[in-house]
Enzyme design. Structure first.
Site, mmCIF file in Angstrom:
data_model
loop_
_atom_site.group_PDB
_atom_site.id
_atom_site.type_symbol
_atom_site.label_atom_id
_atom_site.label_comp_id
_atom_site.label_asym_id
_atom_site.label_seq_id
_atom_site.Cartn_x
_atom_site.Cartn_y
_atom_site.Cartn_z
ATOM 1 N N HIS A 193 0.821 -1.210 0.000
ATOM 2 C CA HIS A 193 0.000 0.000 0.000
ATOM 3 C C HIS A 193 0.860 1.268 0.000
ATOM 4 O O HIS A 193 0.582 2.213 -0.724
ATOM 5 C CB HIS A 193 -0.920 -0.019 1.220
ATOM 6 N N TYR A 217 4.488 0.363 -2.929
ATOM 7 C CA TYR A 217 4.319 0.090 -4.360
ATOM 8 C C TYR A 217 5.381 -0.863 -4.880
ATOM 9 O O TYR A 217 5.871 -0.715 -5.983
ATOM 10 C CB TYR A 217 4.356 1.400 -5.160
ATOM 11 N N GLU A 226 -8.120 7.267 -4.984
ATOM 12 C CA GLU A 226 -7.592 6.280 -4.057
ATOM 13 C C GLU A 226 -8.650 5.226 -3.751
ATOM 14 O O GLU A 226 -9.841 5.478 -3.879
ATOM 15 C CB GLU A 226 -7.163 6.970 -2.764
ATOM 16 N N ASP A 247 -5.417 14.580 0.663
ATOM 17 C CA ASP A 247 -4.402 14.580 -0.396
ATOM 18 C C ASP A 247 -4.506 15.834 -1.254
ATOM 19 O O ASP A 247 -3.518 16.286 -1.815
ATOM 20 C CB ASP A 247 -4.582 13.351 -1.296
ATOM 21 N N HIS A 297 -10.445 2.496 -1.031
ATOM 22 C CA HIS A 297 -10.651 2.113 0.357
ATOM 23 C C HIS A 297 -11.460 0.824 0.370
ATOM 24 O O HIS A 297 -12.511 0.725 1.005
ATOM 25 C CB HIS A 297 -11.320 3.234 1.156
#
Lengths: 254, 760
Positions: B42, B45, B86, B110, B88
């Site tokens: 996470h 990468y 993103e 972000d 979740h």
């Protein structure tokens, strides 16, 4: 924000609107912007302010004041600014509570009744229709009686409740200003988005200077956003103000 | 027997050995925790990094590409657009409301951490079959969670997509995208520059919630996942709203050197990444971190994922000013340490060092190049020939069934729960056009507004059949959606959802998808400026469809010229831009009507795609069009139905016969097609444009009435010199608008109330 057109002359006095910022307000910028679009002078008022004099109208904007974790508006009513707003209203000043602002006015006792969760228990965002039930208020003077306005709603707790006695009084005093209706103006249960008692979408106090409404007129004053019916509310305020209807000039209902 | 601690934390044996080798000693428990979080998939990468290099990431407009909290593009007039998407997924599988809500919270941070005001949210959701009760629970919870957080904070959720497919039953996808607007002069970055500068922790207090969330996101879901519920954080949108305002204020004030949100791996990742970006080190004292619980260990403080927290680096003489601004918003802002020049991340508790690791090493997880293997299923799936299926007798029935299937049906039940209008910028609201449109208040003038167009797209079924092709189609479709409203693509943010990359077949799917996306991006000239990879989307060995979700933003020079999807005026002509072929593989028709997910996904000719989009965009900008709508799931028949319902008016269609079966003609999902309507007087100009761009062009009908009637002209072709006498019209579809609308609009609500009352 949209820049000044350069046409506004300093000498031309504008109606001055104060937009209260509670922690968690989120329609504060929108009300400010709409007031400016409508040619008003707008200014923010911080929730800690203890003095709101000098304004021609105070707007309590939508949002989730203090997170609304307890009950919508239940905490905001205790903020210092509400004491000042109450005094302002008592002196006859114009107060417009929109959505969360309406909820706060109810919690603060400036308007009668209470809000419950929408009958489908979900947040609802869409454009609905309103019938102007009383075109004789400072907030609706630019409307015709029975006029149908298309205005957005966006709330989870807009299910207005008042006891039968209170409802009789509201009706008897023409305090119901807006009702949910269909596009033709018929007040039906299908046209009631949230289960509000008697399709009530907006009410005014007996003195006629404090209005609470769940729909968002500030969201529809520009054509680019798909509708302009919200202009009627602001135009009404301007009309009232330009006719000398300041705070003391007889806002009371006829 | 107890397992080795590093394995419990998700590290492999060889990774642990490497840590010992680098450190020259055994790591402390806290250090091990920091490594395991930073080296989790996470945060690190590690399986995707080398493949992601394939994406084009630059254009004249790109101000910030991948590597920061979000990407930034210049939109002119001194303004910039900031975007990021993103996932979740795992938190939402366990605790749908909070999982989705904190997803929104994270993506918002972000954006405003870059100095931008968040102006729009989009969500891309996938669940199992909606008749399943568990699926209903997850769907309901996720939508409520997004609404609960987004509505409260006052950022409109303006667009999205929802699909219901079996492989997402246990592992739903919750991808959220946020877009912000800012002045180009106010870009903030997550850097810990300037030795001696103060490190401040701001926002909420730190608790024990969400410890090791990043690690949890980096394993498959299994029967033990329920036990991980404490790894799901709890969101507080009210605090976040205060945090937005306070952070934007300090960024604009110029008091901050660097700022970053505490997302996955909390204090660890934020401090380490900031130091690593600046090439500096950092020393922090944990006893200074405001906590909401007593007795928290250094490990817990460093790995807590408590929400609504940020780290800021501030010059020492500006600390009081920053503290003042936060105090006004009722938030903590506390100095917990300072920037150092030694490159070490040093963590102390009451003066005693509990962790000391080179920041660069933590920030640079090992990079793996896993084995990739083409799954055996692909050939088998491709061998399927849709022509072997029986042709339906009643096309009315087929169309009704298609438009009632939850993936195609109206998403009103979803978006009406979202405040999509707050901030008064939403010019095109959900359900009206192929992309959302927001005017940018800072640009343009009243009556001539400049706007941005936003969309998210991916068809997982196509990717399952051919990940390369499916991913390329996701890019093409997103871009096409923007073309339909008249917008020029600016940039992409992506969210790449796949199974376990340690399995060669899964990694192949990932690699192929990235290649497909990258090639499409290059051909269409659209850079990828930010994104997210979500691996391990498997539950009990069942992987999701490969799902590379594309979020795209475009620019609209004049919002007044935006084109919507609904037919407008009786008598308008209806034109199909682009050509229909027998592209039945992976179609909704195959799945919904025949219960088959097989074949090859639609062909994609990126040259033709690019031409069709340019033609539509030109036509929109010249004001020729009354409506435009792309042909996607369900093909031409569904696109026409949606344009009818959206506009509240019917249509009469006469299709030229071809060699294709009639079901193929109606429901093929050929790419590069747009249905437009226009006043007859504009036809010549549109035809000229189509010719100029080399785009297939066919007048297929006329707007009018209260029914959708579709006929096919059988016998000779239109240009047959023998004349019209030999034509025979066969009616395929004849349905009333009301009937169509009821089926389409109420389907999801009906599914959601089914079984609630026990009757009907």
């Amino acid at each position: 924000m949209s820049g000044g057109s350069g046409m506004d002359m300093k000498s031309m006095k504008k109606m001055k609107v104060g937009v209260v910022i509670f922690p968690g307000s989120n329609c504060d910028h929108d009300c400010y912007h709409a007031a400016q679009v409508m040619g008003m002078e707008a200014e923010y008022i911080w929730h800690a302010a203890r003095d709101v004099s000098g304004f021609d109208c105070i707007i309590l904007p939508g949002g989730f004041s203090y997170g609304d974790y307890l009950r919508a508006g239940a905490v905001a009513r205790f903020s210092p600014v509400m004491e000042a707003v109450t005094k302002f209203a008592e002196r006859g000043g114009l107060v417009l509570g929109i959505c969360n602002g309406f909820q706060i006015l109810l919690e603060a006792g400036l308007l009668p009744g209470a809000m419950m969760r929408n009958r489908n228990l979900k947040f609802i965002c869409k454009t609905i229709h309103l019938r102007v039930e009383n075109a004789g208020t400072p907030f609706t003077g630019a409307c015709t009686p029975g006029q149908v306005l298309a205005v957005p709603i966006a709330h989870g707790e807009g299910n207005y409740y008042i006891d039968p006695e209170g409802l009789r009084e509201l009706n008897a005093n023409k305090q119901v200003v807006f009702r949910y209706c269909d596009s033709h103006g018929a007040v039906t249960d299908e046209a009631n988005p949230n289960g509000s008692c008697d399709n009530i979408a907006g009410i005014i106090n007996r003195e006629g200077n404090v209005l609470g409404m769940m729909p968002h007129p500030e969201r529809c004053v520009e054509r680019v956003l798909g509708g302009e019916d919200g202009r009627f509310v602001f135009a009404s305020l301007l009309k009232h103000w330009s006719q000398g209807g300041g705070c003391d000039a007889g806002c009371a209902l006829a | 027997m107890q397992d080795a601690p590093w394995r419990e934390m998700g590290l492999k044996d060889h990774e642990y050995e490497r840590i010992v080798e680098i450190m020259g000693r055994e790591p402390t428990y806290t250090e091990l925790g920091m490594f395991s979080a930073m080296w989790s998939e996470h945060c690190g990468y590690k399986h995707s990094k080398s493949t992601l290099k394939l994406f084009p990431t630059k254009s004249e407009r790109v101000l910030q590409g991948p590597g920061e909290n979000a990407g930034i593009v210049d939109i002119g007039g001194g303004m910039a657009l900031v975007m990021k998407m993103e996932s979740h997924n795992h938190p939402s599988a366990i605790e749908p409301y909070q999982g989705a809500a904190t997803g929104i919270g994270g993506i918002l941070r972000d954006i405003f951490t870059m100095g931008a005001r968040p102006v729009a949210l989009l969500d891309s959701l996938r669940f199992g079959d909606l008749s399943n009760d568990k699926v209903k629970y997850l769907f309901d919870g996720v939508v409520s969670g997004i609404a609960g957080y987004g509505n409260c904070i006052g950022v409109p959720t303006v667009a999205g997509e929802v699909y219901f497919e079996e492989p997402y039953t246990r592992n739903p996808l919750v991808n959220v995208m946020c877009v912000g607007i800012m002045k180009t002069s106010e870009i903030a970055r997550g850097v810990a520059a300037g030795v001696g500068n103060a490190v401040m922790v701001i926002g909420s207090k730190t608790g024990r919630d969400g410890i090791h969330g990043a690690t949890f996101a980096s394993v498959e879901l299994d029967e033990r996942s329920e036990e991980r519920r404490p790894a799901v954080q709890v969101g507080d949108p009210f605090t976040e709203k205060l945090l937005v305002e306070a952070c934007l204020e300090i960024i604009r004030s110029g008091y901050v050197v660097g700022i970053q949100d505490m997302g996955a791996a909390g204090l660890t990742s934020s401090t380490v990444e900031m130091a690593a970006r600046a090439g500096t080190g950092m020393e922090i004292e944990l006893s200074l971190v405001p906590r909401r619980e007593e007795g928290m260990t250094p490990y817990e403080i460093m790995l807590s994922e408590s929400q609504e927290r940020m780290v800021a680096v501030v010059e020492p003489d500006k600390v009081d000013k920053v503290r003042e601004i936060f105090a006004r918003w009722g938030l903590d802002a506390v100095v917990v340490g300072h920037v150092t020049g030694d490159g070490l991340m040093r963590v102390k508790e009451n003066g005693k060092v509990v962790a000391e690791i080179p920041a660069k090493i933590l920030a640079e997880a090992p990079v793996y190049n896993p084995e990739a293997r083409r799954p055996a299923r692909i050939d088998e799936l491709h061998a399927f020939d849709p022509a072997t299926l029986p042709e339906p007798q009643d096309y009315d029935e087929v169309l009704m069934e298609l438009i009632s299937s939850p993936s195609i049906a109206s998403k009103e039940w979803v978006y009406e729960q979202y405040d999509y209008m707050v901030r008064t910028n939403t010019a095109i609201v959900p359900g009206v056009a192929d992309a959302a449109v927001l005017r940018v208040k800072e640009l343009g003038t009243p009556g001539h507004e400049v706007g941005i167009a936003l969309t998210v797209d991916c068809q997982g079924r196509y990717c399952y059949l051919d990940p390369y092709q499916g991913a390329a189609i996701a890019v093409a479709e997103a871009s096409r959606n923007l073309a339909c409203v008249g917008a020029e693509p600016l940039a992409i943010t992506d969210c790449l959802n796949f199974g376990n990359p340690e399995k060669p077949e899964m990694f192949w799917e990932f690699q192929e998808s990235v290649k497909g996306m990258a090639d499409a991006c290059r051909k269409l000239g659209i850079p990828v400026i930010s994104g997210n990879v979500s691996f391990y989307n498997e539950a009990e060995g069942v992987a999701i469809y490969p799902t590379p979700v594309v979020g795209m933003a475009g620019l609209l020079p004049d919002v007044g010229l935006t084109v919507t999807q609904g037919f407008k005026t009786e008598g308008d002509l209806i034109v199909l831009l682009g050509a229909t072929g027998p592209d039945m593989g992976g179609s909704d028709y195959l799945k919904v009507i025949h219960g088959v997910v097989a074949g090859r996904p639609p062909r994609l000719d990126l040259e033709a795609e690019s031409r069709v989009q340019a033609c539509c965009r030109d036509a929109a900008r010249r004001g020729l069009l009354s409506s435009a709508h792309d042909c996607a799931e369900g093909g031409l028949a569904v696109a026409l139905t949606e344009s009818c319902i959206s506009g509240g008016v019917g249509a009469h269609i006469a299709l030229r016969d071809s060699d294709m079966r009639h079901d193929f003609l109606l429901f093929s999902e050929s790419q590069g097609r747009i249905v437009v309507s226009l006043p007859e007087k504009n036809l010549g100009e549109l035809e000229g444009l189509a010719r100029h761009h080399g785009v297939p062009f066919e007048v297929i009908g006329r707007v009018g009435g209260a029914r959708l009637v579709m006929r096919v002209v059988e016998g000779a072709g239109n240009s047959d010199p023998a004349g019209p006498g030999r034509f025979q019209m066969r009616r395929l579809i004849d349905l009333g608008l009301r009937e169509l609308e009821r089926a389409w609009r109420t389907s999801i609500a009906r599914h959601m109330t089914d079984g609630e009352s026990g009757s009907i």
